[in-house]
Scaffold this active site. Structure first.
Site, PDB file in Angstrom:
ATOM      1  N   ARG A  65       0.811  -1.211  -0.132  1.00 58.19           N
ATOM      2  CA  ARG A  65       0.117   0.012   0.063  1.00 58.19           C
ATOM      3  C   ARG A  65       0.800   1.325   0.082  1.00 58.19           C
ATOM      4  O   ARG A  65       0.165   2.158   0.044  1.00 58.19           O
ATOM      5  CB  ARG A  65      -0.871  -0.025   1.028  1.00 58.19           C
ATOM      6  CG  ARG A  65      -1.962  -1.260   1.314  1.00 58.19           C
ATOM      7  CD  ARG A  65      -2.790  -1.373  -0.014  1.00 58.19           C
ATOM      8  NE  ARG A  65      -3.655  -2.247   0.187  1.00 58.19           N
ATOM      9  CZ  ARG A  65      -4.413  -2.788  -0.728  1.00 58.19           C
ATOM     10  NH1 ARG A  65      -4.270  -2.710  -2.090  1.00 58.19           N
ATOM     11  NH2 ARG A  65      -5.375  -3.763  -0.504  1.00 58.19           N
ATOM     12  N   ASP A 153      -2.137  -6.244 -11.411  1.00 58.07           N
ATOM     13  CA  ASP A 153      -3.057  -6.936 -10.531  1.00 58.07           C
ATOM     14  C   ASP A 153      -4.321  -5.907  -9.763  1.00 58.07           C
ATOM     15  O   ASP A 153      -3.806  -4.643  -9.500  1.00 58.07           O
ATOM     16  CB  ASP A 153      -2.364  -7.409  -9.331  1.00 58.07           C
ATOM     17  CG  ASP A 153      -3.285  -8.176  -8.235  1.00 58.07           C
ATOM     18  OD1 ASP A 153      -3.948  -9.199  -8.914  1.00 58.07           O
ATOM     19  OD2 ASP A 153      -2.968  -8.391  -6.999  1.00 58.07           O
ATOM     20  N   HIS A 180      -3.860 -11.157 -13.123  1.00 54.39           N
ATOM     21  CA  HIS A 180      -5.179 -11.390 -12.240  1.00 54.39           C
ATOM     22  C   HIS A 180      -6.151 -11.589 -13.193  1.00 54.39           C
ATOM     23  O   HIS A 180      -6.650 -10.618 -14.181  1.00 54.39           O
ATOM     24  CB  HIS A 180      -5.109  -9.774 -11.662  1.00 54.39           C
ATOM     25  CG  HIS A 180      -6.587  -9.513 -11.180  1.00 54.39           C
ATOM     26  ND1 HIS A 180      -7.034  -9.455  -9.792  1.00 54.39           N
ATOM     27  CD2 HIS A 180      -7.958  -9.607 -11.379  1.00 54.39           C
ATOM     28  CE1 HIS A 180      -8.196  -9.109  -9.564  1.00 54.39           C
ATOM     29  NE2 HIS A 180      -8.951  -9.324 -10.674  1.00 54.39           N
ATOM     30  N   ASN A 282     -11.440 -10.622  -4.058  1.00 53.42           N
ATOM     31  CA  ASN A 282     -11.461 -10.814  -5.497  1.00 53.42           C
ATOM     32  C   ASN A 282     -10.367 -11.506  -5.810  1.00 53.42           C
ATOM     33  O   ASN A 282      -9.240 -11.100  -5.833  1.00 53.42           O
ATOM     34  CB  ASN A 282     -11.530  -9.723  -5.918  1.00 53.42           C
ATOM     35  CG  ASN A 282     -11.691  -9.557  -7.503  1.00 53.42           C
ATOM     36  OD1 ASN A 282     -12.372 -10.653  -7.972  1.00 53.42           O
ATOM     37  ND2 ASN A 282     -11.646  -8.398  -8.301  1.00 53.42           N
ATOM     38  N   ASP A 309      -1.951 -13.038  -0.971  1.00 51.56           N
ATOM     39  CA  ASP A 309      -2.955 -11.919  -1.472  1.00 51.56           C
ATOM     40  C   ASP A 309      -3.373 -10.865  -0.217  1.00 51.56           C
ATOM     41  O   ASP A 309      -4.315 -10.379  -0.466  1.00 51.56           O
ATOM     42  CB  ASP A 309      -4.157 -12.322  -2.402  1.00 51.56           C
ATOM     43  CG  ASP A 309      -4.714 -11.338  -3.129  1.00 51.56           C
ATOM     44  OD1 ASP A 309      -3.968  -9.991  -3.222  1.00 51.56           O
ATOM     45  OD2 ASP A 309      -5.821 -11.107  -3.660  1.00 51.56           O
ATOM     46  N   HIS A 313      -7.022  -3.469   4.476  1.00 50.44           N
ATOM     47  CA  HIS A 313      -8.122  -2.176   4.067  1.00 50.44           C
ATOM     48  C   HIS A 313      -8.531  -1.875   5.592  1.00 50.44           C
ATOM     49  O   HIS A 313      -8.444  -2.549   6.667  1.00 50.44           O
ATOM     50  CB  HIS A 313      -9.384  -2.713   3.214  1.00 50.44           C
ATOM     51  CG  HIS A 313      -9.108  -3.139   2.107  1.00 50.44           C
ATOM     52  ND1 HIS A 313      -8.660  -2.012   1.122  1.00 50.44           N
ATOM     53  CD2 HIS A 313      -9.241  -4.362   1.374  1.00 50.44           C
ATOM     54  CE1 HIS A 313      -8.509  -2.745  -0.290  1.00 50.44           C
ATOM     55  NE2 HIS A 313      -8.858  -4.073   0.224  1.00 50.44           N
TER      56      HIS A 313
END
Ligand code: DOR
Length: 438
Positions: A65, A153, A180, A282, A309, A313
């Site tokens: 991030r 991705d 992806h 996802n 993955d 968040h």
């Protein structure tokens, strides 16, 4: 300083080892792995019975991030989370803000990783500028700056032609394209696996073929170009079928499965609570038949890697209606316990196969010199405790985010210590006894 790890079981599939060995390291290097190495002045570290010394684990699919979304995670907190999870290295996806599509962003990430001094960080650059799918990024520049693969991705590579060009280009640098797989028209506004549970909850569905159609496209293009494609976070049984077929034809295709896709199903949309945004990711959690096929692929060798993955968040972003919450869950600190509990202890795979999935194969796919406890190699080492009882407590995560569906899970198997370049960067005092792996 020399350190001699004495008495542990060493599982090192790349060197065909599984047995009691000593490991002598000097500074940042492994000097020798052999039976009964005399201390010769080295500091002796007694490895307790039942502990296992393995090559450093490598999670080839994480989101750190930074830059731009530091409220979710930073390179420092993400790598702190990695070493607690037993990972000495991670490969981080380019969907930062800005996107990692140029040397400036790559260098920034590497600088942050060096400052943190925890896990090694291998950036993945974008396939296309801004990951928009219109124009190839300068892949040579990304490679020169330190990227080990490319990916858009978060989204698929937009067109078959762009994928073809990316595969042709990356083949010149011996880098894979990490894909992806998702057909945007079939995914539509979907938020969960298309099936009974999404229907009863009124959620728009994403069918498994949305993934496998794209996997088939990319495998065909890998065959055409001779480039290497790696299928990320595979979830659908149809995709695994395509991977097996491609491998059968000699296509350069590899794939990874995330722990949530081999443990959970779309039933989690409805129970124990419904609309829990911590089961929204996802690709989505799929049907039991898909989950079982992932397990089969892990056991029979057609799945190459387990990757988390890790997609942090913020609490506020996830604490909204299911439809509008972002996709993704954190995974670095729960991966090893899940793998032991669900794969090794039930006898589905051996510990040696687990190390292939979590260390040897990610290193091979990304062409990184790790994944083996070889004489002269860099001393990246993980020490595992197969019998450790672990209760997942998200409040104690080192990650900045806590979006996990595994909170409260009781699992058997964990991490005692993580050693990067000969330095113990994480030690689980409760498992190992305070200071043991210093
Ligand atoms: O669940 C996901 N979260 N899947 C992705 O492909 C992207 C990721 C993210 O960046 O949050």
């Amino acid at each position: 300083m020399k350190r001699l790890f004495k008495g542990g079981r060493v599982v090192d599939p790349a060197n065909g080892r599984d047995g009691l060995f000593d490991v002598l390291i000097d500074g940042d290097r492994i000097v020798r792995v052999a039976k009964d190495i005399p201390p010769d002045g080295a500091h002796v570290v007694d490895v307790p019975a039942g502990f296992v010394v393995v090559p450093g684990l490598f999670d080839m699919h994480v989101h750190l991030r930074e830059p731009g979304q530091e409220h979710k995670e930073t390179v420092a907190t993400g790598t702190a989370s990695a070493v607690v999870g037993g990972f000495t290295a991670v490969a981080c996806m380019p969907n930062t803000t800005p996107i990692n599509d140029n040397a400036g962003v790559t260098e920034y990430i590497l600088q942050k990783a060096a400052q943190a001094g925890l896990a090694r960080v291998y950036p993945i650059g974008a396939v296309s500028k801004g990951s928009n799918g219109d124009q190839l990024a300068d892949i040579a520049e990304l490679r020169a700056a330190g990227c080990v693969g490319v990916s858009d991705d978060g989204r698929p590579v937009k067109t078959a032609l762009l994928m073809r060009r990316a595969l042709e280009y990356t083949a010149m640098f011996n880098m894979p394209v990490l894909e992806h797989c998702e057909d945007p028209s079939l995914k539509g506004e979907g938020v969960a696996h298309e099936g009974y549970h999404a229907s009863t909850l009124g959620l728009r569905g994403i069918p498994g073929v949305a993934e496998s159609i794209m996997a088939q496209r990319d495998i065909a293009l890998a065959e055409l170009t001779g480039g290497a494609v790696h299928i990320c976070h595979m979830s659908a049984m149809e995709s695994l079928r395509a991977v097996r077929e491609g491998k059968g034809h000699g296509a350069r295709v590899t794939c990874e499965v995330a722990p949530h896709h081999f443990t959970m199903t779309d039933e989690a949309l409805a129970s124990p609570v419904s609309y829990d945004t911590n089961v929204k990711m996802n690709p989505p959690l799929r049907a039991a038949a898909d989950r079982d096929e992932m397990l089969k692929g892990i056991a029979d060798g057609s799945v190459d890697c387990i990757a988390t993955d890790h997609a942090p968040h913020h609490y506020d972003e996830k604490k909204v209606e299911f439809d509008v919450a972002p996709f993704g869950i954190v995974g670095l600190e729960t991966c090893v316990p899940i793998c032991f509990d669900r794969l090794v202890h039930p006898g589905l795979i051996t510990l040696s196969r687990l190390i292939e999935l979590l260390s040897v194969n990610p290193s091979r796919i990304l062409n990184v010199a790790s994944g083996a406890l070889s004489d002269g190699a860099v001393a990246d080492i993980t020490i595992l405790v197969p019998d450790l009882q672990v209760t997942v407590d998200p409040a104690r995560f080192k990650s900045k985010s806590r979006n996990t569906p595994f909170g409260g899970w009781q699992l058997k198997g964990g991490v005692a210590a993580t050693i990067v370049g000969g330095r113990t960067v994480y030690m689980n005092d409760a498992a190992a006894g305070a200071g043991r792996f210093k």
